[in-house]
Motif scaffolding. Structure first.
Motif, short mmCIF file in Angstrom:
data_model
loop_
_atom_site.label_atom_id
_atom_site.label_comp_id
_atom_site.label_asym_id
_atom_site.label_seq_id
_atom_site.Cartn_x
_atom_site.Cartn_y
_atom_site.Cartn_z
N HIS A 115 -22.85 17.07 21.36
CA HIS A 115 -21.80 16.20 20.84
C HIS A 115 -21.51 15.03 21.79
CE1 HIS A 115 -20.67 18.23 17.18
NE2 HIS A 115 -20.63 19.40 17.79
N GLU A 145 -24.13 12.47 21.03
CA GLU A 145 -24.26 12.12 19.61
C GLU A 145 -23.91 10.67 19.29
OE1 GLU A 145 -23.49 14.31 15.34
OE2 GLU A 145 -21.99 14.54 16.93
N ARG A 165 -26.40 8.57 16.91
CA ARG A 165 -25.97 8.56 15.52
C ARG A 165 -26.53 7.37 14.75
NH1 ARG A 165 -20.53 8.68 16.04
NH2 ARG A 165 -20.56 10.91 16.44
N ASP A 169 -28.22 14.02 14.39
CA ASP A 169 -27.01 14.75 14.73
C ASP A 169 -27.16 15.34 16.13
OD1 ASP A 169 -28.77 16.84 14.45
OD2 ASP A 169 -27.62 17.93 12.92
N TRP A 170 -26.16 16.10 16.54
CA TRP A 170 -26.16 16.60 17.91
C TRP A 170 -27.28 17.61 18.16
CZ3 TRP A 170 -25.30 21.78 18.84
CH2 TRP A 170 -24.78 22.53 17.79
#
Length: 702
Positions: free
Chosen positions: A578, A581, A585, A590-591
């Motif tokens: 995250h 990310e 992005r 995604d992460w």
């Protein structure tokens, strides 16, 4: 070892085939002491029961080196203190082109080391109408001459017997008296280095800068002798070569009879007229590429499904019968999942290398190199750059080392800088996984696979990118050196199927062992990072869903999946994913994909193992068994859309096509360029290129 035997010869004389024939599997590859050049050694048993160490020296047309690899030959033969210095030399020649091969023989003979002349491919020479009076040649040269065919195992026992019979003192006659070329300089060197061999002294004058066994003081004094006697190396080399060819003409005049001059290469010439044609040649090459990539998908589908099903069955049976707990999860969701992500690609790796081996064995790969020279020269490279670049299909590391054979410094540096752009076997698992998700398994006209076509496009994209980058570097890197391209085209031959099978086995084994070590290590680390989180986050998640899990009236499988997903997002690996990310992005990632990108910097194929581990820990769709099914079923929690859309898949493949995600390649570029400047430039431009290409692709296709 009782005796050391060095194999010396021109390129394309079958020297490596003879080495493999003599040593079998009893061989190893290392480096010559202090030099980053491959040293192939093996062992064989002679006819008298003694053990012999066989050393395969790099192929060279003469003792005057034009590359780092070729310079090894004289260094080993000249330095008696070298660990590879031989007791006996087997000089391997192509019996169908003896005069050209004999130039190297006459030079090596004058060094005074016991020698045997091996007339290889004698069966092909006979088919071409060439007859060689072996006994007369042996009498003229004063050494043993043996007719062999390493490819067909003809005369190998006689060669071993000849090695056994070779005296420790050279018996051959002096080939050419070189003292007349530079008598004063040669005599001065003989006194300085204490030798009575004129030719050894002459070679020291030519090559002392490359000879590591001389001290700095020796180098200075030899240089002074050169200057004081006005030693002109280039002119003397040319005069020596002419003298040797005149001598060889008299030696071979009544030894070699050629009855088939007109038709000797007629078959190869007729094929070359088509296969190296400026239009049809490239069309046929593209067709061959398409057949290869189509076969990678078409032929491997059943074994892939079987391997995927087997690992899926092992995982499900393990969870069903083994006691629940952390150790079971580690073994099944970490190690087994990671290994499954590697083993499933063995069929494709084997098929790719089978085709590469066939193309090399038949002589077609040399034609590709020849055809590419014109294109290469326009972008700052030459035909020799094609060899490392095609080798890059397998692995960039040995391919970058192969660039040592490029004499021109600028051509060599550009080749090193662009070779990692060629799609290697480590990228193949990533491509195949993503293509199988985003491209339907359909065919056009019943024969053209869309997935095979997509794979071919990815390889062509990598080659075009390498050519474009080479052209840009041609404008940036300045040098006054001029490059040239000389290459011998071997005649066409049937591939050795035993060798093809051996190559398939060796490359597949290497892929599994080398990639497997990295994958298992990363899978275990990932499993730990994905199974634990900071503080009491996991406890809070358990409390959040405890009531729902305790309700026996509800289907708890879906709730368990939610728990696993939420725990993964709050684990150490989830937090790291995250964190990065926002940067990825815009590329459509995604992460979870972000974690795969990070682990891939150890090795590109680690992406597959990473996805296998993450999606195993995640739980995912209970009906999804394989990694591919879990990835296809994954949904973005924010948008509700599939994670792996067409746009995301293309973006991700382009990122992997261009990014420098291989620490081994960075290390070898550092070693070959002797500094961090070029590796850092390479890492920076490839990462930037990957990010921009992936960004543009996703934004245009989403």
């Amino acid at each position: 070892m009782d005796i050391k035997v060095a194999l010396v010869g021109n390129p394309n004389t079958g020297k490596s085939t003879l080495f493999n024939r003599l040593t079998g599997l009893n061989q190893k590859i290392g480096n010559f002491p202090g030099i980053t050049v491959d040293k192939k050694t093996g062992f064989t048993k002679l006819s008298d029961g003694k053990d012999a160490e066989i050393i395969d020296l790099p192929g060279t047309y003469s003792l005057y080196p034009k590359s780092k690899d070729e310079s090894i030959v004289f260094q080993v033969l000249a330095d008696q203190g070298n660990s590879s210095h031989p007791d006996v030399i087997v000089l391997v020649t192509d019996a169908s082109n003896l005069k050209r091969n004999m130039l190297l023989y006459s030079q090596v003979a004058d060094l005074g080391i016991p020698m045997i002349l091996a007339l290889n491919m004698i069966d092909l020479a006979a088919k071409g109408g060439i007859e060689i009076d072996v006994d007369k040649l042996a009498a003229k040269l004063g050494i043993q001459v043996v007719s062999i065919s390493a490819r067909n195992n003809i005369g190998i026992d006689k060669l071993k017997q000849a090695v056994t019979n070779t005296n420790k003192i050279a018996t051959q006659f002096q080939e050419v008296d070189v003292n007349f070329l530079a008598p004063e300089a040669i005599n001065a060197i003989k006194q300085h280095i204490n030798t009575d061999n004129d030719y050894y002294a002459l070679q020291v004058l030519h090559q002392h800068e490359h000879l590591t066994f001389f001290t700095e003081k020796d180098q200075v004094e030899i240089e002074e002798i050169e200057q004081s006697h006005q030693f002109e190396s280039a002119k003397i080399q040319a005069a020596e070569t002419i003298a040797r060819y005149k001598h060889l003409s008299t030696v071979l005049s009544d030894v070699v009879t050629d009855q088939g001059t007109a038709k000797k290469f007629s078959f190869s010439d007729r094929l070359d007229a088509i296969l190296t044609h400026k239009v049809w040649g490239f069309a046929i090459f593209l067709l061959i590429l398409f057949v290869i990539f189509n076969a990678i998908f078409a032929w491997s589908s059943y074994p892939m499904e079987w391997i995927e099903g087997t690992f899926g069955w092992i995982t499900s049976m393990g969870h069903e019968h083994l006691p629940a707990g952390m150790l079971t999860d580690l073994v099944l969701d970490g190690v087994v999942a990671g290994l499954g992500g590697i083993f499933v690609f063995i069929p494709q790796i084997a098929i790719l290398f089978a085709f590469i081996s066939i193309l090399e064995d038949t002589g077609y790969m040399s034609r590709v190199t020849f055809m590419m020279d014109k294109i290469m020269s326009k972008v700052g490279l030459n035909g020799k750059s094609v060899v490392p670049m095609i080798g890059g299909l397998a692995c960039a590391v040995p391919s970058i080392m192969a660039a040592r054979n490029i004499e021109n410094w600028k051509d060599r540096m550009i080749t090193i800088m662009v070779t990692p752009l060629i799609s290697c076997s480590a990228r193949l698992p990533v491509y195949i996984l993503l293509i199988s998700i985003i491209i339907p398994a359909k065919t056009i006209w019943g024969i053209i696979s869309l997935q095979g076509l997509a794979l071919m496009v990815m390889y062509l994209v990598s080659f075009v990118a390498a050519v474009v980058v080479a052209w840009v570097m041609k404008l940036i890197i300045k040098t006054k050196e001029k490059s040239y391209f000389i290459m011998e085209l071997p005649i066409y031959r049937m591939p050795r199927w035993k060798n093809v099978l051996f190559t398939m086995y060796e490359k597949s084994k290497t892929f599994v062992l080398e990639a497997g070590k990295v994958i298992i290590a990363i899978s275990i680390i990932l499993w730990v990072l994905a199974s634990f989180g900071p503080g009491n986050r996991f406890d809070n998640i358990d409390q959040k869903y405890s009531a729902a899990l305790a309700d026996t009236t509800k289907n708890t499988d879906h709730i368990k999946t939610l728990v696993a997903t939420e725990k993964l997002e709050n684990s150490y690996v989830g937090i790291l994913g995250h964190f990065i990310e926002p940067a990825i992005r815009p590329l459509g990632y995604d992460w979870k994909i972000g974690i795969g990108l990070i682990t891939s910097f150890a090795a590109r194929e680690a992406f597959v193992g990473t996805m296998a581990t993450i999606y195993s820990v995640d739980g995912g769709d209970e009906d999804s068994v394989t990694i591919r099914q879990r990835m296809e079923a994954s949904v973005n929690s924010k948008t509700g859309l599939p994670v792996y859309t067409f746009a995301t898949g293309i973006s991700l493949m382009l990122f992997y096509a261009f990014a420098m995600q291989c620490m081994s390649t960075v290390a070898i570029v550092y070693r070959e360029t002797k500094g961090w400047k070029w590796p850092v430039i390479q890492l920076a431009y490839m990462t930037a290129m990957a990010y921009v290409a992936a960004l543009i692709a996703y934004q245009l296709l989403k």
